[in-house]
Design a protein around this motif. Sequence first.
Motif, mmCIF file in Angstrom:
data_model
loop_
_atom_site.group_PDB
_atom_site.id
_atom_site.type_symbol
_atom_site.label_atom_id
_atom_site.label_comp_id
_atom_site.label_asym_id
_atom_site.label_seq_id
_atom_site.Cartn_x
_atom_site.Cartn_y
_atom_site.Cartn_z
ATOM 1 N N MET B 24 0.855 -1.176 0.000
ATOM 2 C CA MET B 24 0.000 0.000 0.000
ATOM 3 C C MET B 24 0.892 1.227 0.000
ATOM 4 O O MET B 24 1.658 1.435 0.937
ATOM 5 C CB MET B 24 -0.899 0.025 1.230
ATOM 6 C CG MET B 24 -1.541 -1.323 1.518
ATOM 7 S SD MET B 24 -3.326 -1.399 1.469
ATOM 8 C CE MET B 24 -3.897 0.205 1.744
ATOM 9 N N VAL B 25 0.769 2.024 -1.070
ATOM 10 C CA VAL B 25 1.697 3.131 -1.240
ATOM 11 C C VAL B 25 0.978 4.471 -1.118
ATOM 12 O O VAL B 25 0.131 4.817 -1.941
ATOM 13 C CB VAL B 25 2.409 3.039 -2.613
ATOM 14 C CG1 VAL B 25 3.561 4.035 -2.667
ATOM 15 C CG2 VAL B 25 2.920 1.624 -2.866
ATOM 16 N N THR B 66 4.974 5.224 2.436
ATOM 17 C CA THR B 66 4.504 6.492 1.871
ATOM 18 C C THR B 66 5.696 7.211 1.247
ATOM 19 O O THR B 66 6.699 7.479 1.920
ATOM 20 C CB THR B 66 3.834 7.363 2.950
ATOM 21 O OG1 THR B 66 2.687 6.656 3.431
ATOM 22 C CG2 THR B 66 3.368 8.701 2.381
ATOM 23 N N LEU B 67 5.585 7.466 -0.041
ATOM 24 C CA LEU B 67 6.668 8.132 -0.773
ATOM 25 C C LEU B 67 6.501 9.648 -0.681
ATOM 26 O O LEU B 67 5.389 10.144 -0.497
ATOM 27 C CB LEU B 67 6.639 7.724 -2.250
ATOM 28 C CG LEU B 67 6.802 6.231 -2.543
ATOM 29 C CD1 LEU B 67 6.608 5.983 -4.032
ATOM 30 C CD2 LEU B 67 8.183 5.745 -2.102
ATOM 31 N N THR B 68 7.616 10.351 -0.834
ATOM 32 C CA THR B 68 7.544 11.816 -0.841
ATOM 33 C C THR B 68 6.593 12.290 -1.924
ATOM 34 O O THR B 68 5.746 13.148 -1.713
ATOM 35 C CB THR B 68 8.951 12.406 -1.099
ATOM 36 O OG1 THR B 68 9.816 11.881 -0.105
ATOM 37 C CG2 THR B 68 8.936 13.925 -1.009
ATOM 38 N N ARG B 69 6.710 11.707 -3.104
ATOM 39 C CA ARG B 69 5.786 11.969 -4.211
ATOM 40 C C ARG B 69 5.766 10.741 -5.096
ATOM 41 O O ARG B 69 6.791 10.097 -5.279
ATOM 42 C CB ARG B 69 6.271 13.152 -5.077
ATOM 43 C CG ARG B 69 6.029 14.513 -4.527
ATOM 44 C CD ARG B 69 6.085 15.561 -5.647
ATOM 45 N NE ARG B 69 7.414 15.728 -6.230
ATOM 46 C CZ ARG B 69 8.367 16.459 -5.694
ATOM 47 N NH1 ARG B 69 8.169 17.083 -4.554
ATOM 48 N NH2 ARG B 69 9.547 16.580 -6.284
ATOM 49 N N GLN B 70 4.635 10.435 -5.659
ATOM 50 C CA GLN B 70 4.581 9.308 -6.600
ATOM 51 C C GLN B 70 4.699 9.771 -8.051
ATOM 52 O O GLN B 70 4.720 8.964 -8.964
ATOM 53 C CB GLN B 70 3.278 8.512 -6.419
ATOM 54 C CG GLN B 70 3.241 7.719 -5.111
ATOM 55 C CD GLN B 70 2.042 6.784 -5.018
ATOM 56 O OE1 GLN B 70 1.546 6.292 -6.033
ATOM 57 N NE2 GLN B 70 1.581 6.533 -3.802
ATOM 58 N N GLU B 77 11.522 5.275 -7.305
ATOM 59 C CA GLU B 77 12.622 4.296 -7.202
ATOM 60 C C GLU B 77 12.799 3.765 -5.780
ATOM 61 O O GLU B 77 13.194 2.632 -5.572
ATOM 62 C CB GLU B 77 13.946 4.964 -7.591
ATOM 63 C CG GLU B 77 14.224 4.964 -9.064
ATOM 64 C CD GLU B 77 15.458 5.803 -9.387
ATOM 65 O OE1 GLU B 77 16.320 5.981 -8.490
ATOM 66 O OE2 GLU B 77 15.541 6.286 -10.533
ATOM 67 N N MET B 78 12.524 4.639 -4.825
ATOM 68 C CA MET B 78 12.727 4.254 -3.427
ATOM 69 C C MET B 78 11.802 3.118 -3.000
ATOM 70 O O MET B 78 11.947 2.549 -1.924
ATOM 71 C CB MET B 78 12.520 5.459 -2.512
ATOM 72 C CG MET B 78 13.598 6.501 -2.704
ATOM 73 S SD MET B 78 13.278 7.946 -1.714
ATOM 74 C CE MET B 78 14.599 9.011 -2.289
ATOM 75 N N LEU B 102 3.624 4.220 -10.910
ATOM 76 C CA LEU B 102 3.945 2.928 -10.292
ATOM 77 C C LEU B 102 3.756 1.808 -11.307
ATOM 78 O O LEU B 102 4.570 0.888 -11.414
ATOM 79 C CB LEU B 102 3.070 2.674 -9.059
ATOM 80 C CG LEU B 102 3.173 3.657 -7.886
ATOM 81 C CD1 LEU B 102 2.446 3.110 -6.661
ATOM 82 C CD2 LEU B 102 4.623 3.952 -7.524
ATOM 83 N N ALA B 103 2.672 1.891 -12.073
ATOM 84 C CA ALA B 103 2.387 0.843 -13.056
ATOM 85 C C ALA B 103 3.454 0.811 -14.147
ATOM 86 O O ALA B 103 3.791 -0.241 -14.686
ATOM 87 C CB ALA B 103 1.003 1.058 -13.660
ATOM 88 N N GLU B 104 3.981 1.994 -14.470
ATOM 89 C CA GLU B 104 5.021 2.043 -15.506
ATOM 90 C C GLU B 104 6.323 1.411 -15.015
ATOM 91 O O GLU B 104 7.074 0.838 -15.784
ATOM 92 C CB GLU B 104 5.289 3.502 -15.910
ATOM 93 C CG GLU B 104 4.229 4.036 -16.869
ATOM 94 C CD GLU B 104 4.243 5.561 -16.993
ATOM 95 O OE1 GLU B 104 5.325 6.173 -16.837
ATOM 96 O OE2 GLU B 104 3.158 6.144 -17.222
ATOM 97 N N ARG B 105 6.594 1.534 -13.726
ATOM 98 C CA ARG B 105 7.879 1.051 -13.214
ATOM 99 C C ARG B 105 7.856 -0.434 -12.841
ATOM 100 O O ARG B 105 8.859 -1.118 -13.019
ATOM 101 C CB ARG B 105 8.295 1.876 -11.996
ATOM 102 C CG ARG B 105 9.671 1.464 -11.484
ATOM 103 C CD ARG B 105 10.298 2.503 -10.595
ATOM 104 N NE ARG B 105 11.606 2.075 -10.153
ATOM 105 C CZ ARG B 105 12.751 2.325 -10.785
ATOM 106 N NH1 ARG B 105 12.718 3.016 -11.906
ATOM 107 N NH2 ARG B 105 13.897 1.889 -10.320
#
Lengths: 149, 223, 308
Positions: B24-25, B66-70, B77-78, B102-105
């Motif tokens: 969960m991001v 939780t990322l700084t920004r998605q 990358e993190m 996210l789906a692209e990576r």
Amino acid sequence: MVADFEPKIVAFCCYYCAYSAADLAGSLRLQYPSNIRLVEMPCSGKIDVRVILEAFEGGADGVYVAGCLEGDCHFLKGNIRARKRIGYVKKLLDEIGIGGERVEMFNLSAAMGPRFAEIAAEMTERIRRLGPSPLNKAYKKEPASSTAG
Amino acid sequence: MIIAEGKPIAEVAELIKDAKKVLMVGCGGCVTVCLAGGEKETGILASALRMLRQQQDNPLETVEVTLTRQCDPEYVEMLDKYVTDDIDCIVSLACGVGVQFLAERYPKWVVPALNTKFAGGTVKHGQWEERCGLCGECILYRTGGICPIIRCSKSILNGPCGGSQNGKCEVSPETDCAWQLIYDRMQALGKLDMLLEIQPVKDWSKARDGGPRRVVREDVMIS
Amino acid sequence: MSEPKTESKLERLLNEGRFVVTGEIGPPKHAGGDGIKHHVELLKNHVDAMNLTDNQTAIVRLSSIAAAAHVLAAGGEPVIQMTVRDRNRIALQSDLLGAYSLGVRNVLCLSGDHQSFGNHPTAKNVYDIDSIQLVQTVKGLRDEKKFLCGEEIKEHEPRFFIGAVANPFGDPFAYRVLRLEKKVNAGADFIQTQAIFDMDRFEKFMAMVRERGLHKRVKILAGVMPLKSVGAARYMQKSVSGMIVPDPIIDRMKGAGDPKAEGVEICVEQIKHLQTIEGVAGVHIMAVMWEDIIPTIVEKAGLYPRPK
């Protein structure tokens, strides 16, 4: 209803009122159910949706928040905010099948020791009637622990 | 900021019904500010989903990050170290941009937990409202700083239409007529004469059209 | 009398200085044309032209252009209403070419009611251009022989008599006349107004129109609507956007022994009053779901027979 069900209930109590009322109830040697685990809060307004959910995930069958009488909050509006959050959690618990009735907001003052005991009994009765939380399906009778936390 | 709103929990649960372990991001950008997809909301949604599944005798394991920004690859990358083989599904609590990044990576099933609503701002704590239509060619200088594209229900450039009454839009008594606001403001600014000019038809090719729009800044590109 | 710009009969009558009468026909919610033909037979000797509404209140109906073809076949003069809600600039211009090729000579340009009022509230609206820009577009096709993009129309340009609407009962009131002026500047030849019940406000509106000399630049047809019942009057007062129905009208309808007759009576009085207002070039009768009453109203108002 499970006949010999002893609910686990977490009560988040404001230091300025409910927590002191619990002390008073003790001093007055009032009896109240041992199902209640008290958590001291600096203000009922400190309550967080996530913390309530954690209580349920951790095995609570019921949760309530007890704050000062409306208008008497030490931080002016903490108890009003708490009530709104309880409303939000009720909806969320309904949505995921736990049931909003398992959570409640109460208001009382530090001088209301008897009322504290009454709320504890009221809530224990309610949760006993509702039965164990759906998460505690494999309920087996175990003595309610006397040491909170 | 981009304003989003959580999907109903049952809908998210349905999207991940075949997964045993989900990542969960959350996103620390706009959706944190509008209380839809930050660290806290990620925790609440994860907890709710776990409890729902536990009742179905189908426990769900969640990993919360939780990322700084998605919407920036350097932050996405993190997430690499959390995207392990045993993750069946990634739930993004970002806007639609984050979900796609996210789906692209990652070659994983990525699902959105939010409905992305609009570009707007906070009008009071707990209430957000749309302000910008992202049309690609700002005309606010012609309308007193009030956007007719998004605030008029018909995007009329030469308003108000006949449905404006008592300052409200025909669509709902809660909706201000954007053109009444524009009229009042232009009058206060002493620029009513500008409203007599016929506004030309809009070039919608600068708005949603022809595949994703792009902004390129050669001067800040590396290599 | 100015040089006619089009082959429109409506334009000719207005240029001759006749007090014109137009009526409105709401196309049906099915694919049958007989009802329209029936209405045309009923109305064609009593009105000079008939408006065909364009999916009014955003409810799907037989298209205004197809309805206009039925009107033409039955010997009537159609005015197609065209909203910018459902079509972009490509479709609008294409339909204008098509309508003209069928013999339609009048078009009324409007914004259209928002789709949330209709039977498809989840539809995506278009609003590529607005009603004033549509007026400009129709004028460009006719007078400059150019499409909106600037490309030339080599032959058979559509030459429409261009209508627009005005709502004296919308707000901000002070801006309503200025917006009308914008429509005239954009190229409107005639105006049909929202249904008038508040005569005082309409008089004020017309005074402002005359102050700016607009009545000399555009033909204004005042809208009227016969009321069938006090319920209809209350509905117009409360639930229809951009309408003002004063209480005395409600009271008259309430006190009437025969509400339909009273509704006709009020409408006839309004028409007679409107004829006395300088700058009003005709009336537009909107008898929603009650088209059959139009001949009676026209006769009672002393506007029958109609000029050829």
